[in-house]
Design an enzyme around this catalytic site. Structure first.
Site, short mmCIF file in Angstrom:
data_model
loop_
_atom_site.label_atom_id
_atom_site.label_comp_id
_atom_site.label_asym_id
_atom_site.label_seq_id
_atom_site.Cartn_x
_atom_site.Cartn_y
_atom_site.Cartn_z
N LYS A 13 27.47 -16.74 -6.45
CA LYS A 13 27.82 -17.30 -5.10
C LYS A 13 26.44 -17.32 -4.62
O LYS A 13 25.57 -16.32 -4.56
CB LYS A 13 28.51 -16.09 -4.26
N THR A 60 33.47 -15.29 -7.88
CA THR A 60 32.18 -15.38 -6.64
C THR A 60 32.74 -14.68 -5.48
O THR A 60 31.73 -14.29 -4.84
CB THR A 60 31.76 -17.04 -6.78
N ARG A 189 -14.33 -33.22 3.79
CA ARG A 189 -12.96 -33.98 3.92
C ARG A 189 -12.14 -32.88 4.77
O ARG A 189 -12.33 -31.89 4.84
CB ARG A 189 -12.42 -34.25 2.68
N GLN A 242 -8.48 -26.45 -6.48
CA GLN A 242 -8.42 -25.55 -7.65
C GLN A 242 -9.25 -24.16 -7.48
O GLN A 242 -8.79 -23.22 -7.74
CB GLN A 242 -8.94 -26.08 -9.00
N HIS A 270 -2.95 -35.75 1.61
CA HIS A 270 -4.19 -36.42 1.83
C HIS A 270 -4.43 -36.95 3.49
O HIS A 270 -3.43 -37.47 4.06
CB HIS A 270 -4.07 -37.44 0.95
#
Length: 313
Positions: A13, A60, A189, A242, A270
């Site tokens: 469920k 369920t 940036r 990263q 971006h």
């Protein structure tokens, strides 16, 4: 003739909505608000797929009822922490039904924050703040089915949709270049992402596992994520997504010995400087002030960070 085999199966469920309120004698009240998914699996369920035999199928609807039953009958401290409640539901299922080999319970919550007035917390009024969602998934499996004498529990916890942005101290330079490269070096940036963070606990001792400070680990993981993103100087020197991801995960592992590994998925949302040169205006690199958000496509940075040798409880 039917020759196909059932390679894997689970059923249950999903999206069971349950709210538990704890009322203390002094008038102080607490609330937990969950979406629960409960899935059962076991070899003996295969005939329900291949033969239409439902004799061993736990409905369920019964699984839904179990969630509400346990939300009411368990001690409050075993319901109010998502990780503990998920593992309680999962262990109940594998212990109650001999033919259930494994139970997977996922609990999702958007926590209610307690209202404050004049720096005083209100006893019973709450509000929701922020878009991020907390979740946990407990998988309890019998080591030697059908016996429930020995169980292995894996808990994955985390959060997703935590949106963050910073307007400087992020770069992407010195990357691989060839004839298909058009992206210039970006020494500074805007960096924005929608964080998905997940960490893992593994134990064969459920009682010990349930003693872990899950709420504190959740708060610490979120705090380390935000602090590494905004303030950690290592993320300024090596400012790629990263390296930022690695620093976030490393801090969580250093702070919480119970965590086995940490996974992040960071889409790079971006924001590119808009070219205003046709209007005689400089808006690139250090002159950039006006940006155009680009929803698609986006970068996607993922990694699982773990200790050199994993320890267990």
């Amino acid at each position: 003739m039917e020759n196909s085999i059932v390679k894997s199966q689970a059923y249950g469920k999903d999206r069971v909505r349950v709210v538990r309120v704890v009322r203390h004698q002094d008038g102080w009240q607490e609330i937990a608000d969950y979406w629960v998914c409960c899935l059962l699996s076991g070899e003996q369920f295969e005939t329900s797929y291949t033969k239409g035999d439902n004799k061993l199928v736990v409905a369920t609807d019964s699984q839904k009822n179990t969630v509400y039953y346990l939300a009411k009958t368990l001690p409050a401290e075993k319901v109010m922490v998502p990780e503990v409640f998920a593992s309680e539901v999962a262990s109940f299922m594998v212990k109650k039904y001999a033919h259930v080999t494994s139970c997977q319970v996922k609990v999702t919550t958007k926590p209610w924050e307690r209202m404050k007035f004049d720096d005083k917390a209100h006893a019973h009024s709450f509000y929701r703040e922020g878009k991020e969602t907390r979740w946990t998934e407990a998988v309890v499996t019998k080591t030697s089915p059908p016996s429930a004498a020995s169980l292995t529990t894996i808990i994955n916890s985390g959060f997703y949709d935590l949106e963050v942005l910073k307007t400087t101290n992020s770069s992407f330079v010195d990357f691989w270049r060839d004839e298909l490269t058009t992206l210039p070096d970006m020494p500074d940036r805007l960096l924005s992402t929608k964080v998905l963070c997940q960490w893992t606990f593994v134990s064969t001792d459920l009682d010990t596992l349930q003693q872990q400070p899950f709420d504190a680990i959740f708060a610490g993981a979120k705090r380390n994520t935000l602090d590494a993103f905004a303030n950690d100087p290592r993320a300024w020197v090596h400012a790629s997504v990263q390296s930022t991801l690695y620093i976030m995960a490393d801090r969580i592992l250093n702070d919480f010995a119970a965590v086995d590994d940490v996974y992040y998925a960071l889409p790079n949302i971006h924001y590119f400087p808009f070219d205003l040169s046709k209007f005689g205006l400089k808006n690139t690199q250090t002159d950039a002030e006006v940006y155009m958000p680009i929803a698609d496509p986006s970068g996607l940075i993922t990694a699982t960070i773990s200790r050199p040798s994993k320890g267990k409880f």
